[in-house]
Design an enzyme around this catalytic site. Structure first.
Site, mmCIF file in Angstrom:
data_model
loop_
_atom_site.group_PDB
_atom_site.id
_atom_site.type_symbol
_atom_site.label_atom_id
_atom_site.label_comp_id
_atom_site.label_asym_id
_atom_site.label_seq_id
_atom_site.Cartn_x
_atom_site.Cartn_y
_atom_site.Cartn_z
ATOM 1 N N GLU A 122 -10.729 7.062 7.295
ATOM 2 C CA GLU A 122 -10.712 7.487 8.690
ATOM 3 C C GLU A 122 -12.147 7.658 9.163
ATOM 4 O O GLU A 122 -13.064 7.780 8.360
ATOM 5 C CB GLU A 122 -9.908 8.777 8.883
ATOM 6 C CG GLU A 122 -10.423 9.969 8.126
ATOM 7 C CD GLU A 122 -9.535 11.193 8.278
ATOM 8 O OE1 GLU A 122 -9.639 11.882 9.313
ATOM 9 O OE2 GLU A 122 -8.763 11.468 7.344
ATOM 10 N N GLU A 163 -17.722 -0.421 8.072
ATOM 11 C CA GLU A 163 -16.867 0.761 7.940
ATOM 12 C C GLU A 163 -16.351 1.307 9.259
ATOM 13 O O GLU A 163 -15.364 2.041 9.277
ATOM 14 C CB GLU A 163 -17.603 1.859 7.169
ATOM 15 C CG GLU A 163 -17.839 1.467 5.729
ATOM 16 C CD GLU A 163 -18.431 2.576 4.882
ATOM 17 O OE1 GLU A 163 -18.661 3.690 5.398
ATOM 18 O OE2 GLU A 163 -18.663 2.311 3.694
#
Length: 140
Positions: free
Chosen positions: A107, A57
């Site tokens: 994000e 991630e």
């Protein structure tokens, strides 16, 4: 009949008093900010899951996992397969490596605890951040 929780892990990484969070793209917790993490793969230990998910991630290579908390995340209404037993680990990561959102993270960013309290976060993340901040205060 109650569902069996699935195993998942997440990673707390701290730099200069800031905590790494990602904004999740997919359920559960879609559009919320959370620690990098996700479901365990077959045969994976909780520690391995936290390290893998952090890398997938954010691109950060985690090491030295230390169990911080275990949380049962109860099923979200209308979201099948959202019942989890979550192991939360504190991980170390190289300070010179920057975090980049990848995989199912929209994000990634570094936030002070007081900034996190103003973000949309799951209750389990808020509880962990509050505990971390209290521990940091005691060490000052």
């Amino acid at each position: 009949m109650p569902s069996q929780p699935r195993l998942a892990s997440s990673a707390i990484v701290e730099r200069d008093g800031r905590i790494l969070l990602v904004r999740r793209m997919n359920p559960p917790a879609a559009d919320l900010f959370a620690f990098p993490g996700g479901r365990a793969e077959p045969g994976e230990t909780p520690e391995e899951t936290a390290i893998r998910e952090l890398l997938e991630e954010t691109g950060l290579q985690g090491r030295n996992p230390r169990l911080f908390e275990e949380v049962e995340l109860l099923p979200e209404e209308g979201v099948p397969g959202s019942h989890f037993l979550l192991s939360v680990f504190c991980l170390d990561a190289d300070a010179e490596t920057s975090a980049q959102a990848d995989s199912d993270a929209a994000e990634a960013g570094w936030f002070l605890p007081e900034e996190i309290y103003a973000l949309p976060v799951p209750p389990s993340v808020r509880a962990c951040v509050e505990r971390l901040a209290a521990e940091w205060e005691k060490r000052r």
